[in-house]
Design a protein around this motif. Structure first.
Motif, PDB file in Angstrom:
ATOM      1  N   UNK A   1      15.963  37.146  72.348  1.00 43.38           N
ATOM      2  CA  UNK A   1      15.915  35.729  72.679  1.00 43.38           C
ATOM      3  C   UNK A   1      15.189  34.921  71.621  1.00 43.38           C
ATOM      4  N   UNK A   2      14.101  35.473  71.076  1.00 41.37           N
ATOM      5  CA  UNK A   2      13.362  34.780  70.012  1.00 41.37           C
ATOM      6  C   UNK A   2      14.222  34.597  68.767  1.00 41.37           C
ATOM      7  N   UNK A   3      15.058  35.593  68.485  1.00 45.38           N
ATOM      8  CA  UNK A   3      15.907  35.542  67.287  1.00 45.38           C
ATOM      9  C   UNK A   3      17.280  34.926  67.565  1.00 45.38           C
ATOM     10  N   UNK A   4      17.503  34.512  68.815  1.00 48.87           N
ATOM     11  CA  UNK A   4      18.776  33.932  69.252  1.00 48.87           C
ATOM     12  C   UNK A   4      19.947  34.876  68.957  1.00 48.87           C
ATOM     13  N   UNK A   5      19.767  36.113  69.367  1.00 45.00           N
ATOM     14  CA  UNK A   5      20.821  37.124  69.266  1.00 45.00           C
ATOM     15  C   UNK A   5      21.436  37.297  70.653  1.00 45.00           C
ATOM     16  N   UNK A   6      22.708  37.058  70.776  1.00 46.92           N
ATOM     17  CA  UNK A   6      23.368  37.168  72.069  1.00 46.92           C
ATOM     18  C   UNK A   6      23.452  38.614  72.539  1.00 46.92           C
ATOM     19  N   UNK A   7      23.286  38.804  73.834  1.00 45.09           N
ATOM     20  CA  UNK A   7      23.334  40.159  74.398  1.00 45.09           C
ATOM     21  C   UNK A   7      23.817  40.101  75.835  1.00 45.09           C
ATOM     22  N   UNK A   8      24.450  41.199  76.251  1.00 47.12           N
ATOM     23  CA  UNK A   8      24.978  41.319  77.616  1.00 47.12           C
ATOM     24  C   UNK A   8      24.743  42.752  78.081  1.00 47.12           C
TER      25      UNK A   8
ATOM     26  N   UNK B   1      19.584  47.426  67.835  1.00 39.05           N
ATOM     27  CA  UNK B   1      20.591  47.783  66.828  1.00 39.05           C
ATOM     28  C   UNK B   1      22.009  47.502  67.307  1.00 39.05           C
ATOM     29  N   UNK B   2      22.253  47.737  68.587  1.00 43.04           N
ATOM     30  CA  UNK B   2      23.602  47.518  69.119  1.00 43.04           C
ATOM     31  C   UNK B   2      24.008  46.059  69.003  1.00 43.04           C
TER      32      UNK B   2
ATOM     33  N   UNK C   1      28.008  43.176  63.922  1.00 41.59           N
ATOM     34  CA  UNK C   1      28.296  44.603  64.028  1.00 41.59           C
ATOM     35  C   UNK C   1      29.441  44.799  65.029  1.00 41.59           C
ATOM     36  N   UNK C   2      30.146  45.935  64.989  1.00 41.69           N
ATOM     37  CA  UNK C   2      31.331  46.123  65.855  1.00 41.69           C
ATOM     38  C   UNK C   2      31.054  46.000  67.349  1.00 41.69           C
ATOM     39  N   UNK C   3      29.836  46.364  67.791  1.00 38.00           N
ATOM     40  CA  UNK C   3      29.549  46.382  69.229  1.00 38.00           C
ATOM     41  C   UNK C   3      28.834  45.118  69.713  1.00 38.00           C
ATOM     42  N   UNK C   4      28.608  44.178  68.834  1.00 42.27           N
ATOM     43  CA  UNK C   4      27.788  43.012  69.170  1.00 42.27           C
ATOM     44  C   UNK C   4      28.384  42.166  70.289  1.00 42.27           C
TER      45      UNK C   4
ATOM     46  N   UNK D   1      20.173  55.752  80.927  1.00 42.30           N
ATOM     47  CA  UNK D   1      21.092  55.996  79.826  1.00 42.30           C
ATOM     48  C   UNK D   1      21.963  54.782  79.526  1.00 42.30           C
ATOM     49  N   UNK D   2      22.127  54.503  78.242  1.00 41.19           N
ATOM     50  CA  UNK D   2      23.130  53.539  77.802  1.00 41.19           C
ATOM     51  C   UNK D   2      24.446  54.293  77.753  1.00 41.19           C
ATOM     52  N   UNK D   3      25.315  54.076  78.739  1.00 42.24           N
ATOM     53  CA  UNK D   3      26.542  54.845  78.829  1.00 42.24           C
ATOM     54  C   UNK D   3      27.547  54.444  77.760  1.00 42.24           C
ATOM     55  N   UNK D   4      27.656  53.149  77.497  1.00 43.04           N
ATOM     56  CA  UNK D   4      28.631  52.679  76.515  1.00 43.04           C
ATOM     57  C   UNK D   4      28.254  51.286  76.055  1.00 43.04           C
ATOM     58  N   UNK D   5      28.777  50.914  74.892  1.00 39.07           N
ATOM     59  CA  UNK D   5      28.579  49.573  74.344  1.00 39.07           C
ATOM     60  C   UNK D   5      29.941  49.012  73.927  1.00 39.07           C
ATOM     61  N   UNK D   6      30.000  47.707  73.753  1.00 34.26           N
ATOM     62  CA  UNK D   6      31.266  47.077  73.409  1.00 34.26           C
ATOM     63  C   UNK D   6      32.248  47.062  74.556  1.00 34.26           C
ATOM     64  N   UNK D   7      31.748  47.087  75.786  1.00 32.69           N
ATOM     65  CA  UNK D   7      32.618  47.144  76.969  1.00 32.69           C
ATOM     66  C   UNK D   7      33.185  45.765  77.307  1.00 32.69           C
ATOM     67  N   UNK D   8      34.399  45.763  77.830  1.00 34.63           N
ATOM     68  CA  UNK D   8      35.064  44.527  78.232  1.00 34.63           C
ATOM     69  C   UNK D   8      34.837  44.277  79.715  1.00 34.63           C
TER      70      UNK D   8
END
Length: 275
Positions: free
Chosen positions: A126-133, A163-164, A169-172, A182-189
């Motif tokens: 949030x401080x760096x204004x990097x979007x995440x879900x 890092x994700x 990056x591809x998973x952003x 556990x992080x099961x997966x990234x880049x999910x729709x």
């Protein structure tokens, strides 16, 4: 009654016991396979419809019984279509020799570590204004959405989440789905909400977070790329402008209170099927 039970046991053979054990084993592992999917909720609905049909017949509600019998017939015909993803996954796991699966038991300290890592990562992004879900799986499994992303199955950590979601990056742009620690997966729709009354300020990430929370019993964390604001969604509602401490408390309420240890957890932990 006692004599009948005794006579029944006297007529049982060793093969009968083996037969019962095989069926029990099959049904148990079938349940384990589908418990992390939406099929669990559908099966509960079918069970309730079946019980209602029996009750209507017992009360001699002939019109209701006729309607329910026709409805159950239609549902049974549609089952292969409704459960197509789960059936495919079950056959794939059987073919790979992965029919026997089990779930870990999370301690309170493990949940605390997961929540702290996620909140710290969200605050930093949030401080760096990097979007995440980030999607936290609860009672309704999210395997259908996990399959749309890239499998990771790594332990939750602030560094891995950072890092994700590094920009470009591809998973952003996708969602991270978290199951317990556990992080099961990234880049999910994820599905977008169809609610047209939402503010135009809410972008695709927020609408996806609301959409998945409408369809599954999950809590979703969103970091805005434009403002750095941290929000979470649950039950189709969004709660914005969360500070770190409030967010920690909310996540503890959603995740830790819904995962108390029970007898079934202990049995499953010590099950001989556990790898």
């Amino acid at each position: 009654m006692l004599n009948q039970i005794t006579a029944l046991f006297m007529t049982m053979r060793a093969w009968d016991i083996l037969d019962v054990l095989v069926v029990t084993l099959f049904l148990y592992n079938l349940y384990v396979l589908i418990k992390n999917t939406r099929a669990t909720a559908l099966l509960k609905g079918l069970l309730l419809l079946g019980l209602f049909t029996l009750l209507a017949g017992w009360l001699q509600l002939h019109a209701v019984s006729w309607i329910m019998e026709k409805l159950m017939t239609m549902i049974l015909v549609a089952l292969p279509v409704v459960f197509q993803p789960e059936l495919r996954r079950a056959l794939e796991q059987i073919g790979r020799g992965k029919f026997y699966v089990s779930s870990p038991i999370m301690t309170e300290q493990e949940w605390t570590n997961v929540i702290d890592n996620v909140v710290d990562a969200a605050v930093e992004m949030g401080k760096k204004k990097i979007g995440a879900l980030l999607v936290f799986e609860r009672t309704v499994g999210l395997d259908d959405y996990i399959d749309t992303g890239i499998r990771i199955e790594g332990l939750v950590s602030e560094e891995l989440l950072g890092n994700i979601f590094i920009v470009n990056t591809p998973l952003h742009d996708g969602a991270v789905i978290i199951r317990e620690n556990r992080i099961m997966a990234a880049g999910c729709l994820l599905p977008l909400t169809r609610d047209r009354s939402l503010s135009s300020e809410l972008g695709t990430r927020h609408r996806a977070a609301i959409g998945i929370s409408e369809q599954a019993d999950c809590v979703v964390l969103v970091v805005s790329e434009e403002t750095g604001t941290i929000s979470y969604t649950y039950g189709g509602h969004i709660y914005r402008h969360m500070d770190a401490e409030t967010l920690r408390n909310r996540l503890r309420g959603f995740l830790m209170q819904g995962h108390r240890r029970g007898v079934s957890d202990v049995i499953q932990k010590w099950s001989p099927l556990k790898k």
